[in-house]
Enzyme design. Structure first.
Site, short mmCIF file in Angstrom:
data_model
loop_
_atom_site.label_atom_id
_atom_site.label_comp_id
_atom_site.label_asym_id
_atom_site.label_seq_id
_atom_site.Cartn_x
_atom_site.Cartn_y
_atom_site.Cartn_z
N HIS A 270 -1.88 6.66 2.52
CA HIS A 270 -2.47 6.59 3.85
C HIS A 270 -1.89 5.42 4.63
O HIS A 270 -1.83 4.29 4.13
CB HIS A 270 -3.99 6.46 3.74
CG HIS A 270 -4.69 6.88 4.98
ND1 HIS A 270 -5.01 6.00 5.99
CD2 HIS A 270 -5.11 8.09 5.41
CE1 HIS A 270 -5.62 6.64 6.97
NE2 HIS A 270 -5.70 7.92 6.64
N PRO A 271 -1.47 5.64 5.88
CA PRO A 271 -0.76 4.60 6.62
C PRO A 271 -1.64 3.66 7.41
O PRO A 271 -1.17 2.98 8.33
CB PRO A 271 0.12 5.43 7.56
CG PRO A 271 -0.69 6.65 7.84
CD PRO A 271 -1.47 6.93 6.59
N CYS A 272 -2.92 3.54 7.08
CA CYS A 272 -3.82 2.71 7.89
C CYS A 272 -3.45 1.23 7.83
O CYS A 272 -3.70 0.48 8.78
CB CYS A 272 -5.26 2.92 7.45
SG CYS A 272 -5.57 2.57 5.71
N LYS A 273 -2.83 0.77 6.73
CA LYS A 273 -2.47 -0.64 6.58
C LYS A 273 -0.96 -0.87 6.68
O LYS A 273 -0.50 -2.00 6.48
CB LYS A 273 -2.96 -1.16 5.23
CG LYS A 273 -4.47 -1.07 5.03
CD LYS A 273 -5.22 -1.99 5.97
CE LYS A 273 -6.71 -1.94 5.71
NZ LYS A 273 -7.45 -2.82 6.64
N HIS A 274 -0.21 0.17 6.97
CA HIS A 274 1.24 0.04 6.99
C HIS A 274 1.72 -0.94 8.07
O HIS A 274 2.61 -1.76 7.82
CB HIS A 274 1.90 1.39 7.21
CG HIS A 274 1.87 2.28 6.00
ND1 HIS A 274 1.20 1.94 4.85
CD2 HIS A 274 2.42 3.52 5.75
CE1 HIS A 274 1.34 2.89 3.95
NE2 HIS A 274 2.08 3.85 4.47
#
Length: 363
Positions: A270-274
């Site tokens: 999941h890219p929420c913290k990318h």
């Protein structure tokens, strides 16, 4: 509940605007154009990555039709992620080793062996298990002695060898027509083509197809994993999570529909913290790149001294000052956005440490 969440995410992604301004150094986010530029650089430097267009009905209009996502196939996974984990007790277990010669009476070198209480992992290639000794083969000696005792003195003369009839041709005897062995072979599955699942001391080698897509909502790349076992059979979700770090399995890594296919399900980080993580990594790398570029500018440039040359005239102090000012005003570019996906793969390698997604280690 999961289906409703998927519908919500698809609507949110559809309504979110497309990023137009470059913010990869300030916020860690990139535009679709920068994603394509970074993908072109990755595919050029590392040809294992290629562009794919995917399903035409799932194509994103903000990306080129033939550059919807990046893919690399057959990425090896030699170990499970659990083989890299160890407890505090294993870390604190130490043992003192002495390599000195006690007979000489002197003190030898002493070494500390860390993780002495850690059990060897059978899945690792570094622990192949016990290897039996190769037995001495005495048959080779007997054969050599027998050949040495042979004598060619009793060979018959060439005139005494009887004439032998020629071997008849198979086609002349029409053996192929009546031979049952020449019938059409049945469809038999070759057992040698089926690879058994590795057990015991054998290494379980899995392979993954790794895809990189662009997430319009989070404005960052997104990684997708599709795993296979030794027989190219797709892995189950529980088997895929064995190759993911325990801190991310079922939390940031989940099974979701692949956005460029109507039927494919794949594991995704999941890219929420990318964006926040990439911002920190880019800041550190950009500082080192800027320092290196400034050092190159300040370094004196050596000029070739040709023999029999005279000192050039017409260059005064004003001209030298103008040249120095021009060099000082030259801006330092720092880290380019082309390197974004190279840094991104190094970040993903920490989430899936046993999957060799980072093919840019020597870059």
């Amino acid at each position: 509940m999961h289906a409703i969440q998927q519908q919500y995410w698809s609507i949110r992604d559809y309504l979110s605007p497309v990023l137009k301004e470059s913010k990869f150094k300030e916020h860690g986010r990139i535009t679709p154009e920068e994603f394509v530029a970074a993908g072109d650089f990755l595919a050029y430097k590392f040809p294992v990555w290629t562009w794919e267009k995917g399903d035409s009905s799932k194509a994103r209009d903000y990306l080129p039709a033939d550059k919807q996502y990046l893919v690399t196939r057959g990425v090896p996974c030699l170990r499970r992620a659990t083989s890299l984990a160890y407890t505090d007790a294993d870390e604190d277990a130490e043992r003192l080793l002495n390599f000195g010669d006690s007979s000489a009476g002197g003190d030898g070198d002493e070494w500390v062996e860390t993780h002495a209480g850690r059990k060897p992992n059978l899945d690792s290639a570094a622990n192949p298990g016990e290897i039996a000794d190769i037995p001495d083969d005495s048959q080779d000696d007997d054969l050599a002695s027998g050949v040495g005792n042979m004598s060619l003195g009793n060979m018959p003369a060439m005139s005494e060898i009887p004439d032998m009839d020629e071997i008849p041709d198979m086609e002349e005897e029409d053996l192929e027509e009546g031979d049952a062995a020449t019938a059409a072979p049945k469809n038999v599955i070759d057992s040698s083509q089926v690879v058994e699942v590795a057990t015991g001391n054998l290494l379980q080698v899995r392979t993954y197809d790794v895809m990189i897509t662009y997430d319009k909502y989070y404005q960052t790349p997104r990684i997708w994993l599709l795993g296979y076992d030794e027989n190219r059979t797709p892995l189950t979700p529980s088997q895929i999570f064995q190759d993911v770090s325990a801190d991310h399995a079922l939390k940031t890594v989940t099974i979701e529909p692949f956005p460029h296919s109507s039927s494919l399900q794949a594991a995704s980080v999941h890219p929420c913290k990318h964006a926040s993580v990439m911002k920190k990594v880019i800041e550190r790398m950009n500082n080192s790149v800027v320092a290196e570029q400034l050092a190159q500018q300040k370094a004196p440039k050596e000029k070739k001294k040709w023999p029999f040359s005279r000192k050039a005239s017409g260059i005064g102090k004003d001209d030298k000052n103008v040249a120095a000012a021009a060099g000082d005003d030259e801006e330092v570019e720092g880290m380019r956005v082309d390197f974004y996906l190279v840094v991104f793969l190094k970040f993903i390698a920490s989430i899936v440490p046993t999957i060799e997604v980072d093919s840019t280690t020597s870059f």
